[in-house]
Motif scaffolding. Structure first.
Motif, mmCIF file in Angstrom:
data_model
loop_
_atom_site.group_PDB
_atom_site.id
_atom_site.type_symbol
_atom_site.label_atom_id
_atom_site.label_comp_id
_atom_site.label_asym_id
_atom_site.label_seq_id
_atom_site.Cartn_x
_atom_site.Cartn_y
_atom_site.Cartn_z
ATOM 1 N N UNK A 194 0.821 -1.213 0.000
ATOM 2 C CA UNK A 194 0.000 0.000 0.000
ATOM 3 C C UNK A 194 0.855 1.264 0.000
ATOM 4 N N UNK A 195 1.908 1.263 0.823
ATOM 5 C CA UNK A 195 2.680 2.482 1.021
ATOM 6 C C UNK A 195 3.937 2.557 0.153
ATOM 7 N N UNK A 196 4.196 1.491 -0.604
ATOM 8 C CA UNK A 196 5.323 1.477 -1.560
ATOM 9 C C UNK A 196 6.652 1.760 -0.876
ATOM 10 N N UNK A 197 6.824 1.259 0.333
ATOM 11 C CA UNK A 197 8.098 1.489 1.006
ATOM 12 C C UNK A 197 9.180 0.616 0.383
ATOM 13 N N UNK A 198 10.419 1.093 0.428
ATOM 14 C CA UNK A 198 11.510 0.384 -0.225
ATOM 15 C C UNK A 198 12.795 0.536 0.576
ATOM 16 N N UNK A 199 13.882 0.032 0.042
ATOM 17 C CA UNK A 199 15.139 0.001 0.791
ATOM 18 C C UNK A 199 15.756 1.382 1.002
ATOM 19 N N UNK A 200 15.257 2.377 0.321
ATOM 20 C CA UNK A 200 15.789 3.727 0.507
ATOM 21 C C UNK A 200 15.040 4.503 1.592
ATOM 22 N N UNK A 201 14.002 3.899 2.140
ATOM 23 C CA UNK A 201 13.211 4.603 3.149
ATOM 24 C C UNK A 201 13.858 4.546 4.522
ATOM 25 N N UNK A 202 13.662 5.628 5.266
ATOM 26 C CA UNK A 202 14.034 5.690 6.682
ATOM 27 C C UNK A 202 12.750 5.971 7.463
ATOM 28 N N UNK A 203 12.262 4.954 8.146
ATOM 29 C CA UNK A 203 10.977 5.051 8.846
ATOM 30 C C UNK A 203 11.204 5.394 10.312
ATOM 31 N N UNK A 204 10.507 6.390 10.804
ATOM 32 C CA UNK A 204 10.681 6.836 12.183
ATOM 33 C C UNK A 204 9.951 5.912 13.152
ATOM 34 N N UNK A 225 14.666 -3.906 3.298
ATOM 35 C CA UNK A 225 16.035 -3.408 3.226
ATOM 36 C C UNK A 225 16.150 -1.970 3.684
ATOM 37 N N UNK A 226 15.038 -1.399 4.183
ATOM 38 C CA UNK A 226 15.053 -0.024 4.668
ATOM 39 C C UNK A 226 15.579 0.064 6.089
ATOM 40 N N UNK A 227 15.567 1.264 6.629
ATOM 41 C CA UNK A 227 16.112 1.514 7.969
ATOM 42 C C UNK A 227 15.024 2.053 8.882
ATOM 43 N N UNK A 228 15.134 1.691 10.158
ATOM 44 C CA UNK A 228 14.246 2.204 11.207
ATOM 45 C C UNK A 228 15.024 3.226 12.025
ATOM 46 N N UNK A 229 14.495 4.434 12.134
ATOM 47 C CA UNK A 229 15.130 5.503 12.909
ATOM 48 C C UNK A 229 14.471 5.560 14.281
ATOM 49 N N UNK A 230 15.237 5.291 15.333
ATOM 50 C CA UNK A 230 14.693 5.236 16.678
ATOM 51 C C UNK A 230 14.662 6.636 17.282
ATOM 52 N N UNK A 231 13.479 7.055 17.688
ATOM 53 C CA UNK A 231 13.321 8.362 18.329
ATOM 54 C C UNK A 231 14.090 8.388 19.653
ATOM 55 N N UNK A 242 9.689 17.330 16.429
ATOM 56 C CA UNK A 242 9.514 16.331 15.380
ATOM 57 C C UNK A 242 10.205 16.751 14.087
ATOM 58 N N UNK A 243 10.013 17.988 13.672
ATOM 59 C CA UNK A 243 10.672 18.457 12.447
ATOM 60 C C UNK A 243 12.186 18.406 12.587
ATOM 61 N N UNK A 244 12.673 18.768 13.756
ATOM 62 C CA UNK A 244 14.114 18.714 14.005
ATOM 63 C C UNK A 244 14.626 17.300 13.878
ATOM 64 N N UNK A 245 13.883 16.357 14.446
ATOM 65 C CA UNK A 245 14.264 14.945 14.396
ATOM 66 C C UNK A 245 14.263 14.426 12.955
ATOM 67 N N UNK A 246 13.233 14.787 12.199
ATOM 68 C CA UNK A 246 13.133 14.348 10.799
ATOM 69 C C UNK A 246 14.296 14.891 9.989
ATOM 70 N N UNK A 247 14.585 16.171 10.151
ATOM 71 C CA UNK A 247 15.686 16.771 9.400
ATOM 72 C C UNK A 247 17.037 16.198 9.806
ATOM 73 N N UNK A 248 17.200 15.930 11.094
ATOM 74 C CA UNK A 248 18.480 15.434 11.594
ATOM 75 C C UNK A 248 18.823 14.070 11.003
ATOM 76 N N UNK A 249 17.814 13.200 10.895
ATOM 77 C CA UNK A 249 18.081 11.826 10.458
ATOM 78 C C UNK A 249 17.632 11.546 9.028
ATOM 79 N N UNK A 250 17.108 12.545 8.339
ATOM 80 C CA UNK A 250 16.663 12.319 6.971
ATOM 81 C C UNK A 250 15.522 11.329 6.876
ATOM 82 N N UNK A 251 14.580 11.413 7.810
ATOM 83 C CA UNK A 251 13.443 10.493 7.839
ATOM 84 C C UNK A 251 12.583 10.679 6.600
#
Length: 882
Positions: A194-204, A225-231, A242-251
């Protein structure tokens, strides 16, 4: 992984192994200070599994997880499933009684927990007949010492359980939803499709682990093959965390509860920010979406973002339907969409007949993602999971209890609840569970819990029949906080002699008083706002919390405030006052009084004044001079504050604490120095040898050396100021040092939150240090202490530990008239502290909250308006007596 209609619904460890073989070197987890590859995450999971197997865990056993968001939490979930065991999230924020019930209900044999929860939670959940299970610290030894060579993993069937997620239950106790591996695989495939996630995604990974959004955030990305970004656990300094966190890790992908998403949009609008450019996927779930907020979101977007409104109960494994608006979407209400792949949705009438498009009925869900049922509750399972014939075919369906209808385009329009169940924020709440606990309160005869909403924000209301008894909302709320999670404690209370009843003896809801007649839990001492900032904050809080009256000492969170509403406060401070207030600082100052003083003392926050006003303000500021003096062979750094018009013949030495408390107290003593200097006193702040900017070897800082430093600081101040009458103000360990100096050293001493026992002080700082190394708020993996002995901000040696640990203040001894003790709220709640306090002559207790021993605030700012006032008044009174 390819997404076809025929993906095998196998156990998650099998799916994980396939992905691991394809992408062993890709990044799997991104934490605050580092990353783990797929291979490294698997090695950690295997080691955790080996440790659990050595403790006796086998296939089918339940393993509790009392952990924070962290890489090892993700590894633990995988490791537990590799063993064929079942992971059960245990939220550390829940009351211990609730956790104990879950442990017993799931027959949990082992709890995997972060060490910093051992003392407060672990000791109450393990050992004895009531809770015959084991606590294993989730720390490096778990994978460093594990014998991974000998571990073998069982074959896991698709029907075996993967996890149990506890939700609110109508019987008065939480109920465990059993999710099988086939259901988890079904959801992961549907999510990826549904969400078309792929190995280039960084999910928060943003959610707490006890809420099933965490399942969505963790497992599908790890099968692509994607990455999980731990808050990170710690709160950020920025107003838009939240915006700071997204920008910091390229979520790139975020899953948020609807209420939090609404607040994030409002905060971006208020601060003039845009949606972070890395975001490509935004999934909103949990409550009805405001179309107005969706429009604002669109206006904030500078690129194409796949925006989705997801719907689904825990019993259907996270989400079941998704709505993705197109460019032409212009409806007044946001639909909940169409079933995801392999999911089914039906709208049925009371006879379980399929209704036509546009007809309203009850929504039922079907497909292989449905839960097995409720743990140990066959009665609830049979009531919620039914078998019925649909279009000539028998199907197993879940009765959602939600009203819905199909729209002509195939989307589902959500119409609310059939029963009294409440969806509050991200949580599904059974009012009966709260009512069962409320009825345990003394003098409560009967109760009913409902909700009200203003401007799209819901809050719980408890109606209580108490007869002639006198019961306060504060008493009831205090009792409930010991029994229920914070989100289940009502924010408003209505007291009645008895409930109005229908002819059938049921509570007549239509005749209950309106929500406007409710009261909030507060203590009896209302204090009106005094300053312009206090008046502004009171009006702001009343507006956000929808309350008619708030006193300056009322706690925002006890009035029903939440982290979501904090973002509203922060946004409005920005737009209305041009004040930037980090969310972390708000949590540390949760009353109007403390928040106002914090804002008033913030540098650069002189508002509503012209240039002349600013010049007058600056004219009252002291002259500040940085200097050094020598003590025991070391050059010590000092800052001298001289009043422009000295009116006092008294000078004051300020004594810092040490270690991390030096950092926490630095700004407060700096502000206190300015306040005292404005009152006409010469003031000196200095750093002990080897601390701050002073020279010396930190490992050699003993009690004797600190006393010598303080004595030399007094001499230095007397020489520079020409004043003979010298007093001292000591904070925490500095207060203890000042109290143990020879009596003739100082004319008088103010002890601010003194440390009574050196051993206890070291134990606390050691605990903070251990948490910093193991909680992954600073580092990407759990760390050991290493070769150097440290204690959260200071290097230690055996000699230094023995020296600091030996100092103590005798609880039975009275210090005398020359000592004044100033205490913040919850300074020290031990029996010995109460004894010591009762034996002192001059004690001033304030409502300021420093929370020295609370790990939630150990690195947060705090404000001390009443303490400053008390200390300044003490010296003013002393001057008038001379």
């Amino acid at each position: 992984m390819t997404t076809t209609e025929h993906e095998a619904l196998v156990a998650f460890p099998t799916l994980w192994s396939r992905q691991l073989a394809q992408t062993p070197d890709r990044t799997a987890v991104i934490a605050e200070d580092g990353t783990l590859s797929y291979a490294e995450l698997d090695a950690m999971a295997v080691a955790i599994a080996a440790r659990l197997k050595a403790s006796g865990i086998t296939a089918g056993d339940c393993v509790g997880m009392c952990v924070d968001r962290s890489p090892e939490a993700i590894a633990a979930m995988i490791g537990i499933m590799k063993l064929g065991a079942v992971f059960v999230p245990l939220d550390p924020e829940y009351p211990v009684d609730r956790l104990a019930y879950m442990v017993g209900d799931a027959a949990i044999r082992t709890i995997l927990g972060h060490p910093h929860y051992q003392a407060s939670i672990g000791k109450n959940l393990v050992g004895g007949e009531a809770a015959p299970c084991e606590w294993i610290d989730c720390e490096p030894s778990l994978w460093l010492d594990a014998n991974i060579e000998s571990v073998s993993f069982p074959s896991i069937a698709p029907d075996d359980l993967a996890y149990i997620m506890y939700t609110s239950g109508s019987t008065g106790k939480p109920k465990g939803v059993e999710i099988q591996h086939a259901a988890l695989a079904t959801y992961c495939y549907a999510d990826i499709d549904c969400y078309k996630i792929n190995q280039d995604d960084r999910t928060l990974q943003f959610s707490t682990l006890n809420f099933d959004i965490a399942i969505e955030e963790i497992f599908p990305p790890l099968l692509t093959g994607g990455a999980v970004v731990v808050r990170p656990r710690g709160r950020a300094n920025e107003r838009n965390e939240l915006s700071t966190l997204v920008n910091r890790f390229g979520v790139t992908a975020i899953h948020l509860a609807t209420a939090y998403w609404h607040q994030w949009v409002d905060l971006m609008v208020a601060t003039g920010e845009r949606i972070p450019p890395s975001i490509g996927l935004m999934i909103v779930t949990g409550e009805k979406v405001s179309v107005a907020h969706y429009r604002r979101w669109q206006q904030l977007c500078d690129r194409d973002v796949l925006w989705c409104n997801a719907y689904g109960p825990t019993e259907a494994t996270v989400s079941a339907t998704v709505f993705i608006p197109d460019d032409q979407f212009d409806a007044a209400n946001m639909p909940i969409g169409k079933p995801m792949k392999r999911y089914e949705a039906f709208v049925l009438d009371d006879q379980r007949r399929v209704l036509d498009v546009g007809e309203t009925g009850q929504l039922f869900l079907g497909g292989p993602a449905l839960a097995k049922g409720y743990h140990n509750r066959p009665d609830l399972t049979d009531a919620a999971f039914i078998r019925t014939e649909i279009n000539g075919e028998m199907r197993r369906l879940y009765r959602t209890g939600d009203v819905a209808r199909f729209l002509p385009d195939g989307n589902i329009d959500f119409g609310g609840r059939l029963d009294h169940q409440i969806k509050l924020g991200s949580y599904r709440i059974e009012p009966a569970e709260i009512e069962a606990v409320v009825n345990e309160c003394e003098s409560v005869l009967e109760s009913l819990v409902s909700y009200d909403g203003v401007d799209g924000k819901k809050f719980l209301i408890a109606y209580l029949a108490v007869g002639p008894a006198q019961v306060s909302a504060n008493e009831v709320a205090s009792f409930l906080r010991q029994k229920l999670p914070a989100y289940m404690v009502p924010a408003r209370y209505v007291f009645l002699d008895s409930f109005p009843k229908t002819i059938n003896g049921k509570i007549d809801r239509r005749r209950l008083p309106p929500p406007a007649e409710s009261v909030v839990p507060r203590d009896d001492s209302y204090v009106a706002p005094q300053t312009p900032m206090q008046r502004y904050l009171v009006e702001l809080w009343q507006d956000v919390l929808h309350l008619p009256e708030i006193g300056i000492h009322d706690d925002f969170f006890l009035l029903g405030g939440s982290s979501l509403l904090v973002t509203q406060i922060v946004a409005r401070l920005t737009t209305e006052k041009n004040i930037e207030l980090p969310v972390r600082d708000f949590f540390a100052n949760p009353t109007v009084a403390s928040a106002a003083r914090h804002l008033e003392q913030t540098d650069g926050q002189v508002t509503n004044g012209d240039d002349d006003d600013i010049l007058v303000h600056r004219h009252h500021l002291p002259m500040i001079d940085a200097d050094y003096f020598t003590s025991d062979g070391d050059r010590l750094y000092a800052v001298r504050y001289s009043p422009r018009n000295r009116s006092s013949q008294r000078a004051i030495v300020l004594c810092h604490s040490i270690g991390h408390e030096y950092a926490r107290g630095y700004r407060n003593l700096q502000q206190l120095a300015i306040q005292l200097c404005k009152a006409g006193h010469e003031v000196l702040r200095f750093d002990y040898a080897s601390t701050g900017n002073s020279e010396g070897d930190c490992a050699k800082l003993t009690i004797d050396r600190m006393r010598q430093n303080l004595a030399d600081a007094k001499t230095f101040l007397a020489t520079r100021s020409g004043v003979e009458c010298i007093s001292a103000v000591g904070l925490r360990f500095g207060a203890t040092i000042a109290a143990t100096m020879p009596r003739e050293t100082f004319d008088s001493v103010v002890m601010w939150d003194p440390v009574l026992c050196g051993e206890q002080f070291l134990s606390t700082t050691d605990g903070f240090h251990h948490a910093a190394l193991t909680s992954l708020t600073r580092f990407n993996q759990v760390r050991s202490r290493g070769a150097i002995d440290q204690s959260f901000g200071q290097v230690m040696t055996t000699r230094k530990r023995n020296s600091l640990g030996a100092i103590h203040l005798d609880p039975t001894r009275t210090l005398g008239d020359s000592f004044t003790i100033v205490l913040t709220d919850r300074w020290d709640e031990s029996p010995s502290a109460a004894t010591w306090k009762s034996n002192q002559t001059h004690v001033i207790e304030t409502r300021d909250v420093a929370a020295w021993n609370d790990s939630r605030y150990t690195e947060s700012a705090f404000s001390s308006p009443e303490s400053f006032q008390a200390i300044t008044k003490h010296f003013s009174d002393a001057e008038s007596r001379q």
